[in-house]
Design an enzyme around this catalytic site. Structure first.
Site, PDB file in Angstrom:
ATOM      1  N   ASP A  11      -0.723  12.937   2.087  1.00  0.00           N
ATOM      2  CA  ASP A  11      -2.050  12.555   2.566  1.00  0.00           C
ATOM      3  C   ASP A  11      -2.981  13.727   2.281  1.00  0.00           C
ATOM      4  OD1 ASP A  11      -1.269  10.075   3.546  1.00  0.00           O
ATOM      5  OD2 ASP A  11      -0.702  10.878   5.486  1.00  0.00           O
ATOM      6  N   ASP A 130      -1.579  -1.473   6.326  1.00  0.00           N
ATOM      7  CA  ASP A 130      -1.330  -0.790   7.598  1.00  0.00           C
ATOM      8  C   ASP A 130      -1.407  -1.843   8.698  1.00  0.00           C
ATOM      9  OD1 ASP A 130      -1.366   1.601   6.162  1.00  0.00           O
ATOM     10  OD2 ASP A 130      -3.499   1.945   6.548  1.00  0.00           O
TER      11      ASP A 130
END
Length: 251
Positions: A11, A130
């Site tokens: 990330d 997600d």
């Protein structure tokens, strides 16, 4: 039998690798290009880079990152974060990325999946989803998990396959960063539902968790971040353990 893939996830925020729990409380985990090179040398099958910040400089930052990573690694890598057009994808693939990951932009404009798959081929297009459980139902969330929708995970997974996605990266927000194991029940259902590969994400804490997600969750690949970034699990040890459990991996 197809080998199962181990995928470190980086990330990216302001050019650095970060990691949090349940999508918050981020801490620094190092230089993404250095980490990418280490993981490639240690036996990772692929890498995923997700730009999690929405600055105006993001596209430029991502392109520079992609070029640096492409110089250093010889394994496929996927790039995501703020991608919303054919032009965005063209730039990233031309800079050296092998695949792109789209998430919020696909939900807002599902036709984008068709366009990208049509132009670049399904093998380049990963749709990241997600989701978290709301009153027993898996619901899709956007913008790094901050924005809930009324879209059900399994309905959306089926649709993205029909629209031409080549892979689904499913992150359980309930499991993310907890190190309590992957969402294997949901993963197994997803694997039954669609015929494209499913990448499991969210919850890796032990080698057993990877074994479980390949056997119980029927995942095609397992993605993790902090257990690799902070050296809690070495990739070669993990692959040897998987092999001992009769899970096909590339050594």
């Amino acid at each position: 039998m197809l080998t199962k893939r181990i995928i470190p996830c980086l990330d990216i925020k302001n050019g650095r690798t970060v990691k949090g729990v349940n999508f918050v409380d981020l801490r620094d985990a190092g230089d993404p290009v250095e980490l990418a090179e280490i993981y490639a040398n240690e036996g990772a099958d692929e890498l995923v880079f997700l730009d999690i910040t929405a600055t105006e400089q993001r596209r430029k930052t991502l392109v520079e990152l992609v070029m640096h990573v492409a110089e250093k690694v010889n394994i496929p890598f996927t790039v995501g974060g703020g991608i919303s057009s054919v032009e965005d994808v063209e730039i990233l693939l031309n800079s050296g990325a092998d695949k792109v990951s789209i998430n919020s932009s696909a939900v807002k404009n599902p036709q984008l999946i068709n366009e990208l798959a049509g132009k670049f081929g399904s093998q380049c297009i990963v749709v990241a989803i997600d989701a978290k459980q709301i009153e027993g139902e898996w619901m899709v969330h956007l913008v790094g998990g901050k924005v809930p929708t009324d879209i059900k995970l399994f309905d959306w997974a089926k649709e993205v396959e029909q629209r031409g996605a080549g892979e689904i990266l499913f992150t359980s927000m309930d499991h993310d960063g907890t190190k309590n194991g992957f969402a294997n029940e949901a993963l197994a259902y997803l694997s039954e539902l669609v015929n494209i590969p499913i990448i499991a994400s969210g919850g890796a804490g032990t080698m057993q968790h990877f074994t479980d997600t390949f056997i119980e969750g029927k995942a095609d690949a397992a993605l993790a971040a902090s257990v690799f970034h902070f050296k809690e699990i070495e990739i070669i040890d993990l692959k040897n353990e998987l092999k001992r459990n009769n899970i096909p991996v590339r050594l």
